[in-house]
Design a protein around this motif. Sequence first.
Motif, PDB file in Angstrom:
ATOM      1  N   THR A   1       0.819  -1.214   0.000  1.00 21.89           N
ATOM      2  CA  THR A   1       0.000   0.000   0.000  1.00 21.89           C
ATOM      3  C   THR A   1       0.855   1.267   0.000  1.00 21.89           C
ATOM      4  O   THR A   1       0.313   2.373  -0.037  1.00 21.89           O
ATOM      5  CB  THR A   1      -0.927   0.020   1.230  1.00 21.89           C
ATOM      6  OG1 THR A   1      -0.151   0.155   2.425  1.00 21.89           O
ATOM      7  CG2 THR A   1      -1.760  -1.252   1.305  1.00 21.89           C
TER       8      THR A   1
ATOM      9  N   LEU B   1     -12.599  -8.151   2.585  1.00 19.73           N
ATOM     10  CA  LEU B   1     -13.534  -7.097   2.987  1.00 19.73           C
ATOM     11  C   LEU B   1     -14.938  -7.531   2.610  1.00 19.73           C
ATOM     12  O   LEU B   1     -15.212  -7.814   1.436  1.00 19.73           O
ATOM     13  CB  LEU B   1     -13.202  -5.771   2.299  1.00 19.73           C
ATOM     14  CG  LEU B   1     -14.132  -4.601   2.661  1.00 19.73           C
ATOM     15  CD1 LEU B   1     -13.956  -4.221   4.135  1.00 19.73           C
ATOM     16  CD2 LEU B   1     -13.864  -3.402   1.759  1.00 19.73           C
TER      17      LEU B   1
ATOM     18  N   THR C   1     -18.556   1.362   2.034  1.00 16.44           N
ATOM     19  CA  THR C   1     -17.101   1.262   2.107  1.00 16.44           C
ATOM     20  C   THR C   1     -16.480   2.657   2.142  1.00 16.44           C
ATOM     21  O   THR C   1     -16.779   3.505   1.291  1.00 16.44           O
ATOM     22  CB  THR C   1     -16.562   0.495   0.883  1.00 16.44           C
ATOM     23  OG1 THR C   1     -17.185  -0.794   0.826  1.00 16.44           O
ATOM     24  CG2 THR C   1     -15.053   0.313   0.982  1.00 16.44           C
TER      25      THR C   1
ATOM     26  N   GLU D   1     -10.726   2.573   2.880  1.00 14.42           N
ATOM     27  CA  GLU D   1     -10.827   1.117   2.734  1.00 14.42           C
ATOM     28  C   GLU D   1     -10.733   0.720   1.267  1.00 14.42           C
ATOM     29  O   GLU D   1     -10.065  -0.257   0.913  1.00 14.42           O
ATOM     30  CB  GLU D   1     -12.151   0.619   3.314  1.00 14.42           C
ATOM     31  CG  GLU D   1     -12.264   0.743   4.821  1.00 14.42           C
ATOM     32  CD  GLU D   1     -13.632   0.313   5.317  1.00 14.42           C
ATOM     33  OE1 GLU D   1     -13.688  -0.468   6.292  1.00 14.42           O
ATOM     34  OE2 GLU D   1     -14.654   0.752   4.736  1.00 14.42           O
TER      35      GLU D   1
ATOM     36  N   LEU E   1      -7.525  -1.423  -0.055  1.00 12.51           N
ATOM     37  CA  LEU E   1      -7.694  -2.780  -0.570  1.00 12.51           C
ATOM     38  C   LEU E   1      -7.256  -2.873  -2.024  1.00 12.51           C
ATOM     39  O   LEU E   1      -6.646  -3.863  -2.443  1.00 12.51           O
ATOM     40  CB  LEU E   1      -9.153  -3.223  -0.419  1.00 12.51           C
ATOM     41  CG  LEU E   1      -9.401  -4.721  -0.608  1.00 12.51           C
ATOM     42  CD1 LEU E   1      -8.767  -5.515   0.528  1.00 12.51           C
ATOM     43  CD2 LEU E   1     -10.894  -5.034  -0.688  1.00 12.51           C
TER      44      LEU E   1
ATOM     45  N   LEU F   1      -4.399  -5.514  -3.051  1.00 10.70           N
ATOM     46  CA  LEU F   1      -4.736  -6.677  -3.871  1.00 10.70           C
ATOM     47  C   LEU F   1      -4.339  -6.542  -5.325  1.00 10.70           C
ATOM     48  O   LEU F   1      -4.173  -7.558  -6.011  1.00 10.70           O
ATOM     49  CB  LEU F   1      -6.246  -6.956  -3.803  1.00 10.70           C
ATOM     50  CG  LEU F   1      -6.828  -7.393  -2.468  1.00 10.70           C
ATOM     51  CD1 LEU F   1      -8.292  -7.756  -2.627  1.00 10.70           C
ATOM     52  CD2 LEU F   1      -6.059  -8.565  -1.882  1.00 10.70           C
TER      53      LEU F   1
ATOM     54  N   TYR G   1     -14.056  -6.736  -3.255  1.00 14.29           N
ATOM     55  CA  TYR G   1     -13.108  -7.847  -3.136  1.00 14.29           C
ATOM     56  C   TYR G   1     -13.178  -8.750  -4.363  1.00 14.29           C
ATOM     57  O   TYR G   1     -12.141  -9.103  -4.954  1.00 14.29           O
ATOM     58  CB  TYR G   1     -13.404  -8.639  -1.863  1.00 14.29           C
ATOM     59  CG  TYR G   1     -12.541  -9.866  -1.701  1.00 14.29           C
ATOM     60  CD1 TYR G   1     -11.222  -9.757  -1.259  1.00 14.29           C
ATOM     61  CD2 TYR G   1     -13.034 -11.130  -1.987  1.00 14.29           C
ATOM     62  CE1 TYR G   1     -10.422 -10.872  -1.121  1.00 14.29           C
ATOM     63  CE2 TYR G   1     -12.244 -12.256  -1.845  1.00 14.29           C
ATOM     64  CZ  TYR G   1     -10.936 -12.132  -1.416  1.00 14.29           C
ATOM     65  OH  TYR G   1     -10.149 -13.251  -1.280  1.00 14.29           O
TER      66      TYR G   1
END
Length: 261
Positions: free
Chosen positions: A67, A93, A100, A104, A108, A112, A151
């Motif tokens: 991140t 998540l 959201t 977040e 994410l 990912l 996700y």
Amino acid sequence: MTQPEQNPHTAPPHTHRAAAVIGGTHGLGHQLALRARAAGLTTVVYGRSADTVPTATGFDTRRLDLTDLDSVRTADIAMPTPAYVFWVAGAFLKKPLTDTEEAELTGLTHLLFTGPVLFLRRLLAAQEGPVHLVTIASSSSWKRRERESLYCGLKAAQATLTRNLVPELTAAHGGSRVTLINPGGLAVPDFHTGLEIDYGHMMDPGEVAGIIWDLVRRQTAPFQEVQILRSGVPGREGVPEVSFGARVPQPPQAEPIARLP
């Protein structure tokens, strides 16, 4: 098609010299790293908490925060070739997209997808020999889920990118291979933070890691896609079942029951 049980001792010997595990400090990634080390490979463990892994474990630990762009740009990528590269890092998540938070969503997405892609660009470009990329995506890339749109979308992007990397990697080094693994639910409590889950019906990450390594070592084709799903048969809940090939994405709603005229 379910894969018959195989004896790991009959697998061909490694021709690779190293294994890099992106996300190798916990869960499935750590189990994959343990098996790489046991096979005598130089094992590089990348992770945000890599500095917590004991130095006496025999791993080459390197801090990588997917991140943080500075971390992605500067993490050490030197390793012997040919090498296995496992793309495992992830987080879960379960929340409607409209609920959201922006932090977040961006966090994410960086963890990912954006972060790993930027890091893989550096890592793959630096390799002087063949690479065997092993991507751990998810059955959520094609399954119907509720309150998991972000996700699932990121996992689908991960799987699609991996498939389309195959011609690029084989063009760079003829001996390169790619394996795309879509696992179902794993018994990793740290992954499902804050959720009440019966882990007795989830797959054991150590067992799944063994299956993955056996598949990877036996692969001869440039590309292979594998589904590792937990059995739904009563008495066999949580037992891994292996099948090959891609799956058609499920529709967003359950199919209606056909009515007789």
